[in-house]
Design a protein around this motif. Structure first.
Motif, PDB file in Angstrom:
ATOM      1  N   GLY A 195       0.808  -1.219   0.000  1.00 28.73           N
ATOM      2  CA  GLY A 195       0.000   0.000   0.000  1.00 28.73           C
ATOM      3  C   GLY A 195       0.835   1.260   0.000  1.00 28.73           C
ATOM      4  O   GLY A 195       0.517   2.240  -0.691  1.00 28.73           O
ATOM      5  N   GLN A 196       1.923   1.260   0.773  1.00 25.38           N
ATOM      6  CA  GLN A 196       2.809   2.411   0.811  1.00 25.38           C
ATOM      7  C   GLN A 196       3.474   2.651  -0.547  1.00 25.38           C
ATOM      8  O   GLN A 196       3.574   3.787  -1.006  1.00 25.38           O
ATOM      9  N   LEU A 197       3.907   1.580  -1.173  1.00 24.07           N
ATOM     10  CA  LEU A 197       4.542   1.715  -2.489  1.00 24.07           C
ATOM     11  C   LEU A 197       3.549   2.226  -3.525  1.00 24.07           C
ATOM     12  O   LEU A 197       3.885   3.073  -4.368  1.00 24.07           O
ATOM     13  N   ALA A 198       2.322   1.727  -3.482  1.00 21.97           N
ATOM     14  CA  ALA A 198       1.300   2.161  -4.443  1.00 21.97           C
ATOM     15  C   ALA A 198       0.957   3.632  -4.258  1.00 21.97           C
ATOM     16  O   ALA A 198       0.751   4.366  -5.235  1.00 21.97           O
ATOM     17  N   GLU A 199       0.924   4.069  -3.012  1.00 22.01           N
ATOM     18  CA  GLU A 199       0.565   5.465  -2.734  1.00 22.01           C
ATOM     19  C   GLU A 199       1.662   6.430  -3.169  1.00 22.01           C
ATOM     20  O   GLU A 199       1.381   7.523  -3.675  1.00 22.01           O
ATOM     21  N   LYS A 200       2.914   6.018  -2.995  1.00 23.53           N
ATOM     22  CA  LYS A 200       4.038   6.937  -3.253  1.00 23.53           C
ATOM     23  C   LYS A 200       4.568   6.861  -4.679  1.00 23.53           C
ATOM     24  O   LYS A 200       5.344   7.732  -5.084  1.00 23.53           O
ATOM     25  N   HIS A 201       4.160   5.838  -5.433  1.00 23.44           N
ATOM     26  CA  HIS A 201       4.731   5.658  -6.776  1.00 23.44           C
ATOM     27  C   HIS A 201       3.607   5.414  -7.785  1.00 23.44           C
ATOM     28  O   HIS A 201       3.435   4.306  -8.292  1.00 23.44           O
ATOM     29  N   LYS A 202       2.857   6.452  -8.052  1.00 24.05           N
ATOM     30  CA  LYS A 202       1.757   6.350  -9.003  1.00 24.05           C
ATOM     31  C   LYS A 202       2.291   6.049 -10.399  1.00 24.05           C
ATOM     32  O   LYS A 202       3.279   6.629 -10.840  1.00 24.05           O
ATOM     33  N   GLY A 203       1.630   5.141 -11.088  1.00 28.41           N
ATOM     34  CA  GLY A 203       2.028   4.774 -12.435  1.00 28.41           C
ATOM     35  C   GLY A 203       2.999   3.614 -12.483  1.00 28.41           C
ATOM     36  O   GLY A 203       3.246   3.052 -13.552  1.00 28.41           O
ATOM     37  N   VAL A 204       3.569   3.237 -11.339  1.00 23.84           N
ATOM     38  CA  VAL A 204       4.504   2.116 -11.281  1.00 23.84           C
ATOM     39  C   VAL A 204       3.713   0.810 -11.166  1.00 23.84           C
ATOM     40  O   VAL A 204       2.761   0.717 -10.390  1.00 23.84           O
ATOM     41  N   ILE A 205       4.098  -0.177 -11.946  1.00 22.96           N
ATOM     42  CA  ILE A 205       3.459  -1.492 -11.882  1.00 22.96           C
ATOM     43  C   ILE A 205       4.095  -2.266 -10.742  1.00 22.96           C
ATOM     44  O   ILE A 205       5.254  -2.683 -10.825  1.00 22.96           O
ATOM     45  N   LEU A 206       3.345  -2.464  -9.677  1.00 28.11           N
ATOM     46  CA  LEU A 206       3.884  -3.141  -8.500  1.00 28.11           C
ATOM     47  C   LEU A 206       3.899  -4.645  -8.706  1.00 28.11           C
ATOM     48  O   LEU A 206       2.956  -5.211  -9.266  1.00 28.11           O
ATOM     49  N   PRO A 207       4.943  -5.316  -8.243  1.00 27.58           N
ATOM     50  CA  PRO A 207       4.908  -6.783  -8.227  1.00 27.58           C
ATOM     51  C   PRO A 207       3.725  -7.236  -7.380  1.00 27.58           C
ATOM     52  O   PRO A 207       3.413  -6.622  -6.357  1.00 27.58           O
ATOM     53  N   PRO A 208       3.050  -8.309  -7.780  1.00 31.48           N
ATOM     54  CA  PRO A 208       1.831  -8.698  -7.061  1.00 31.48           C
ATOM     55  C   PRO A 208       2.104  -9.515  -5.806  1.00 31.48           C
ATOM     56  O   PRO A 208       3.025 -10.332  -5.768  1.00 31.48           O
ATOM     57  N   LEU A 209       1.291  -9.276  -4.799  1.00 36.84           N
ATOM     58  CA  LEU A 209       1.277 -10.117  -3.610  1.00 36.84           C
ATOM     59  C   LEU A 209       0.353 -11.310  -3.837  1.00 36.84           C
ATOM     60  O   LEU A 209      -0.564 -11.239  -4.660  1.00 36.84           O
ATOM     61  N   PRO A 210       0.559 -12.406  -3.109  1.00 39.44           N
ATOM     62  CA  PRO A 210      -0.421 -13.496  -3.193  1.00 39.44           C
ATOM     63  C   PRO A 210      -1.767 -13.039  -2.654  1.00 39.44           C
ATOM     64  O   PRO A 210      -1.834 -12.164  -1.782  1.00 39.44           O
ATOM     65  N   GLU A 211      -2.852 -13.625  -3.161  1.00 38.22           N
ATOM     66  CA  GLU A 211      -4.172 -13.219  -2.730  1.00 38.22           C
ATOM     67  C   GLU A 211      -4.433 -13.632  -1.291  1.00 38.22           C
ATOM     68  O   GLU A 211      -3.837 -14.566  -0.785  1.00 38.22           O
TER      69      GLU A 211
END
Length: 480
Positions: A128-144
């Motif tokens: 969540g922190q990475l998604a909030e601070k790096h808009k437009g970046v494709i984050l590696p996925p976590l397991p569901e």
């Protein structure tokens, strides 16, 4: 101008993805060769995956895969291992803690190696922190999240999650932007007490946002505001996919449709891979039961016949042991990566959603400026309008124009980042798929080789047993 496609961003609207009706389009069909704006242009040199090293090989070996053959990318600056899962508590409150061991060459870290304890929700917080601070970046996925599996806490579930969490961290550490994130550094080296403070701070921020403040509330207000802007805003948020697709850039629609088709067919490939693995396991169990039946049958025989059955039962047991290892390799190096590939595509579509929201916000801001200007013009054209109302209307126009400029900058920055990210992601995915097929072929060849070795050895032993059998006496001649 839209930095991704070279068009006016105010004329671009986003609709929902269409459903795939056939196989995914060829990879080449979503590559544009425009000299000015290309979705899949060659990646800058600084974004290429770092060459393999001892640290890289160590992380790959711990994950059960090899980056040398084009598998998951690992950073030469990091070695991250998620190990020693331990179940904590019982019932619905139970969870699994993991040791996260990190070795790094980056100078900003306080020490070259460290070990911390984290649980799944800590990984979610990092994401969540990475998604909030790096808009437009494709984050590696976590397991569901899987409530049923979490409650059961099977060894297979725990191991699958451990492996997926390790892949997640190593992909983050290999990313040219995320690897330098302060959020990642805090996650990897903060003590449990320090991390608990970070989690409490995040929970407090989330509670404040839910209570009426913070970014989440502002986002909800913005969405509600957009929905109330009338027919123009309704088109922006995509009430009709056909209308929005006709206004969207054709190259972007190609990418969107490609992603939707890709997710659909990857999901089907993963389903079939899981089915194939289950069949291999079932075949191994059947072979085991066959060997046990032969052993019981051999007890009823004597001499060479009994020995033959015993040899066959023994070889069946050896074959089952080899097949079990092969099935484990198939699950870890074929089925699990396919599942991660599906999650990865969903991560890309999440960035597409962020882009659509940023564009909708920009277009709503443009609509607001137009509305404020109309009101200001009417006041100026009306004799006797109070000066304070004129001043207020002018101020509102100026503020709306500033919001328009800010929204345009935010949108263009997101799209520029997204362009580079799509390029990087496609290169990484191509390498992953090549490694995936290679590992599948190796796993199948290994299982087949073990089968040939076991049955060939049995054949030689049976022939030896047959050669040692006593000759059968000839029947006496009968006088006629």
């Amino acid at each position: 101008m839209d930095p991704l496609f070279g068009g006016d961003s105010s004329n671009v609207r986003h609709g929902s993805f269409s459903n795939p009706t056939g196989p995914p389009p060829p990879y080449e069909s979503v590559i544009t060769d425009s000299a000015s704006h290309s979705i899949m242009q060659a990646a800058p040199e600084h974004q290429a995956a770092a060459p393999g090293s001892g640290m890289q090989a160590g992380a790959a070996a711990a994950n059960g895969s090899s980056s040398a053959g084009g598998g998951p990318a690992y950073s030469s600056d990091f070695e991250i291992v998620v190990a020693d899962p331990v179940k904590q508590g019982e019932g619905v409150s139970a969870y699994v803690s993991y040791k996260v061991r990190t070795t790094t060459r980056l100078p900003q870290y306080n020490r070259p190696s460290c070990e911390v304890i984290r649980r799944f929700r800590d990984f979610v917080h990092l994401e969540g922190q990475l998604a909030e601070k790096h808009k437009g970046v494709i984050l590696p996925p976590l397991p569901e999240k899987n409530a049923v599996q979490k409650f059961q806490m099977s060894q297979e579930f725990i191991e699958d999650r451990r492996r997926a969490l390790q892949v997640f961290l190593n992909r983050v550490a290999a990313h040219p932007v995320l690897a330098k994130s302060a959020s990642l550094q805090l996650f990897l080296e903060a003590t449990e007490d320090t991390w608990a403070v970070e989690m409490a701070r995040g929970q407090a921020a989330a509670a404040g946002a839910a209570a009426g403040g913070g970014p989440k509330k502002r986002l909800e207000d913005a969405v509600g505001w957009i929905k109330g802007l009338g027919a123009a805003a309704t088109n922006i948020v995509g009430s009709s996919s056909r209308a929005t697709d006709t206004a969207e850039d054709p190259e972007y629609i190609k990418v969107r449709d490609y992603l939707v088709a890709l997710e659909s067919h990857l999901s089907e490939a993963h389903r079939q891979a899981a089915r194939l693995t289950a069949k291999e396991v079932e075949l191994g169990e059947a072979t085991l039961e066959f060997g046990q039946a032969l052993e019981r049958l051999g007890r009823l025989e004597e001499g060479n016949v009994s020995e033959a059955f015993s040899q066959m039962s023994s070889r069946s047991a050896e074959l089952v042991a080899a097949r079990r290892k092969g099935c484990e390799a198939l699950a870890a190096r074929f089925e699990a990566p396919l599942k991660e590939a599906v999650r990865s595509v969903r991560a890309v579509t999440a960035v597409c959603t962020d882009r659509a929201l940023a564009l909708a916000t920009h277009m709503a801001a443009k609509h607001e400026v137009d509305a404020k200007k109309v009101r200001w013009a009417k006041l100026r054209g009306t004799p006797g309008s109070p000066q304070d109302k004129l001043t207020e209307a002018e101020r509102e126009v100026s503020e709306a124009e500033e919001r328009l400029r800010s929204s345009k900058i935010a949108y263009e920055e997101l799209v520029a980042t997204m362009t580079e990210e799509l390029n990087r992601w496609q290169k990484e995915r191509a390498a992953d798929m090549a490694a995936l097929l290679r590992d599948f072929a190796l796993a199948q060849a290994s299982m087949a080789s073990e089968g040939v070795r076991a049955w060939s050895g049995l054949l030689a032993e049976l022939q030896a047993v047959q050669g040692a059998a006593p000759a059968v006496a000839a029947a006496p001649a009968t006088a006629t």
